[in-house]
Design a protein around this motif. Structure first.
Motif: not given
Length: 156
Positions: A109, A151, A153
């Motif tokens: 992440r 963010q 992933s």
């Protein structure tokens, strides 16, 4: 434009100049207490990897860093491209290099903090085109209204 991107030490005069240019650009955009800039010396820490983009003449024209926070979490820091080269996807190439290293080092992440004021639109486009999504405050940064958080992933 032909560029090469490599991991380098930030303790070089031309990298210091990039950092100074980035800091000078950001200073009028956000109150100083809400700017979370790594110094060149902090960028030389073992948990930070700096990528430097160089043109065909070897001139430093851009940079971006990955800070490893452990436990699969990495932070994108100090993204900058010389203003004369913006729009040539150099930022995207730096971001790709950061993501590749993150995958190689078991980071799953990536997060980042950037400004939330006029003048940061190019950064928002870069991150959103790169697959980053807005999120709440991360890593203890204050949710001041002067920061925007992202963010992503990433697969291993």
């Amino acid at each position: 434009m032909e560029v090469s991107i490599a991991i380098e030490t930030p303790l070089q005069d031309d990298v210091r100049a990039l950092v100074a240019d980035l800091n000078a650009y950001m200073m009028p955009l956000t109150p100083r207490q809400f700017q979370f800039q790594l110094t060149v010396e902090e960028m030389a820490a073992p948990d930070v990897t700096l990528f430097v983009a160089r043109d065909a003449k070897g001139r430093a024209v851009g940079m971006g860093a990955l800070k490893d926070h452990g436990r699969g979490l990495g932070e994108v820091k100090r993204m900058y491209t010389l203003p004369t080269l913006r729009g040539q996807r150099l930022g995207a190439k730096l971001l790709e290099a950061i993501e590749a290293l993150a995958r190689d080092t078991q980071i799953s992440r990536l997060v980042l903090e950037t400004g939330d004021a006029p003048g940061f639109e190019a950064a928002w486009r870069l991150y959103e085109r790169g697959g980053f999504a807005p999120c709440g405050a991360v890593l203890g940064y204050p949710d001041s209204g002067y920061s925007k958080f992202y963010q992503k992933s990433i697969g291993q």
